[in-house]
Design an enzyme around this catalytic site. Structure first.
Site, PDB file in Angstrom:
ATOM      1  N   ASP A   2      50.355  49.167 -70.539  1.00 16.38           N
ATOM      2  CA  ASP A   2      48.990  49.097 -70.827  1.00 16.38           C
ATOM      3  C   ASP A   2      48.817  47.705 -71.870  1.00 16.38           C
ATOM      4  OD1 ASP A   2      46.245  49.421 -71.359  1.00 16.38           O
ATOM      5  OD2 ASP A   2      46.714  51.251 -72.816  1.00 16.38           O
ATOM      6  N   ASP A  59      50.066  44.548 -69.990  1.00 16.20           N
ATOM      7  CA  ASP A  59      48.975  43.641 -69.154  1.00 16.20           C
ATOM      8  C   ASP A  59      47.972  43.144 -69.902  1.00 16.20           C
ATOM      9  OD1 ASP A  59      47.324  45.819 -70.122  1.00 16.20           O
ATOM     10  OD2 ASP A  59      47.156  46.768 -68.046  1.00 16.20           O
ATOM     11  N   GLY A  60      47.336  43.608 -71.185  1.00 22.48           N
ATOM     12  CA  GLY A  60      46.530  42.924 -71.963  1.00 22.48           C
ATOM     13  C   GLY A  60      47.086  41.538 -72.719  1.00 22.48           C
ATOM     14  N   SER A 100      39.715  39.626 -67.007  1.00 21.05           N
ATOM     15  CA  SER A 100      38.725  39.867 -66.150  1.00 21.05           C
ATOM     16  C   SER A 100      38.040  41.264 -66.418  1.00 21.05           C
ATOM     17  CB  SER A 100      39.207  39.873 -64.637  1.00 21.05           C
ATOM     18  OG  SER A 100      40.112  40.965 -64.517  1.00 21.05           O
ATOM     19  N   ASP A 116      42.248  49.136 -66.311  1.00 18.36           N
ATOM     20  CA  ASP A 116      42.916  49.449 -67.494  1.00 18.36           C
ATOM     21  C   ASP A 116      42.424  50.780 -67.894  1.00 18.36           C
ATOM     22  OD1 ASP A 116      44.907  48.866 -69.349  1.00 18.36           O
ATOM     23  OD2 ASP A 116      43.513  48.590 -70.731  1.00 18.36           O
ATOM     24  N   ASP A 148      44.146  54.498 -67.916  1.00 15.90           N
ATOM     25  CA  ASP A 148      44.398  55.201 -69.141  1.00 15.90           C
ATOM     26  C   ASP A 148      43.801  56.626 -69.099  1.00 15.90           C
ATOM     27  OD1 ASP A 148      45.941  53.099 -70.150  1.00 15.90           O
ATOM     28  OD2 ASP A 148      44.283  52.278 -71.352  1.00 15.90           O
ATOM     29  N   ARG A 203      45.565  37.716 -72.006  1.00 11.15           N
ATOM     30  CA  ARG A 203      45.267  36.625 -72.827  1.00 11.15           C
ATOM     31  C   ARG A 203      46.086  35.346 -72.664  1.00 11.15           C
ATOM     32  NH1 ARG A 203      44.627  41.759 -75.592  1.00 11.15           N
ATOM     33  NH2 ARG A 203      47.064  41.288 -76.478  1.00 11.15           N
TER      34      ARG A 203
END
Length: 303
Positions: free
Chosen positions: A131, A134-135, A145, A152, A156, A139
């Site tokens: 999690d 991917d963030g 997006s 995401d 979660d 960036r």
């Protein structure tokens, strides 16, 4: 066409005197390219100026050529980066691909949750760590997006909800975990909805909030990460400690508190982060509900 320096040349009908270059090994063909490029950019040669002050004219031509060249390169790069995106391009963003892997990993993990607790715990935690990955990728590669953000959050919420449902089946009273599930879903749903009503880009934008804990949670990435990790680690530990389907939650927690062990210390640290996260969920629920109510009031009062 070459601009000869051993004799005069006629360019655009103008007579240019020969100029002796003081630099040894100067590439005259490159000079011709720069000079002619300047002609094309400026609309003509400054032939007579070259007679009066030749090296000033050369420098001016060179500067114009550099400006033109940089402009062309910039436009070429922009045309590549601003290529019209397709739906497939967004679906295949790197962070979104990681999101798909997380979904598959969670599906396989919950399929094994009762037959292989250790494998389930590893897969679930790896999916949770992804999690954050991917963030970072979103960036890093400029692939942020709306679809990725929704994917995401949905991943979660569903994964945590499934784990809470499992815990409600192995602990008594199971209503504790079902209540936590309801609070988690309701607070995040209302927060997302209120975000759209306010026209904000992210549900984490709480700069205008007056609650210090709410602002500290969403304003400090490390603090939020600690609370989220603590919450998930606590749930995983409780799942691993459950030996049957009639475990008493109070008995398990008091048993851990009786003896100071690395596990009990980890549970204590996790409990603090878990408590902060639940408090934030309550604040989030109330704040988002207020936004929805104020929106209704303003809509009724507007002419």
């Amino acid at each position: 066409m070459g601009l000869g320096f051993g004799g005069p040349e006629a360019i655009h009908g103008r007579h240019v005197s020969a100029v002796k270059c003081p630099l040894s090994g100067f590439d005259f063909e490159i000079f011709n390219f720069i000079f002619v490029t300047n002609c094309l950019c400026s609309g003509g040669l400054l032939g007579y100026e070259l007679k009066i002050n030749p090296w000033k004219s050369v420098a001016s031509s060179y500067r114009h050529a550099r400006v033109w060249f940089k402009k062309e390169v910039s436009m070429a790069k922009k045309s590549v980066t601003q290529r019209r995106l397709t739906k497939l391009d967004v679906y295949l963003y790197i962070p979104n691909i990681i999101g798909y892997i997380r979904v598959l990993m969670n599906c396989f993990a919950f399929a094994q949750c009762f037959s292989n607790k250790q494998l389930f715990s590893i897969l679930y935690f790896v999916s949770f760590v992804c999690d954050g990955v991917d963030g970072w990728c979103a960036r890093k590669f400029n692939q942020v997006s709306t679809f990725g953000a929704v994917l995401d959050m949905v991943t979660d919420r569903i994964s945590t909800a499934c784990l809470l449902v499992v815990l409600s089946q192995v602990y008594r009273p199971g209503l504790v975990f079902l209540s936590l599930l309801a609070l988690d879903i309701a607070s995040h749903w209302l927060q997302m909805y209120s975000t759209f009503l306010l026209g904000k880009a992210s549900h984490k934008d709480v700069k205008d909030s007056t609650n210090w804990l709410f602002k500290a949670y969403y304003g400090n990435r490390m603090f939020m990460a600690y609370c989220c990790v603590a919450c998930e680690v606590l749930y995983i530990i409780l799942f691993l400690l459950a030996k049957n389907e009639t475990e008493s939650l109070i008995d398990v927690l008091t048993g851990l508190a009786k003896h100071i062990t690395p596990l009990s210390v980890l549970v204590g640290l996790s409990l603090f982060g878990w408590a902060v996260k639940q408090a934030v969920n309550l604040i989030q629920l109330k704040t988002a509900a207020d936004v929805c109510v104020l929106h209704d009031i303003n809509k009724k009062q507007s002419p």
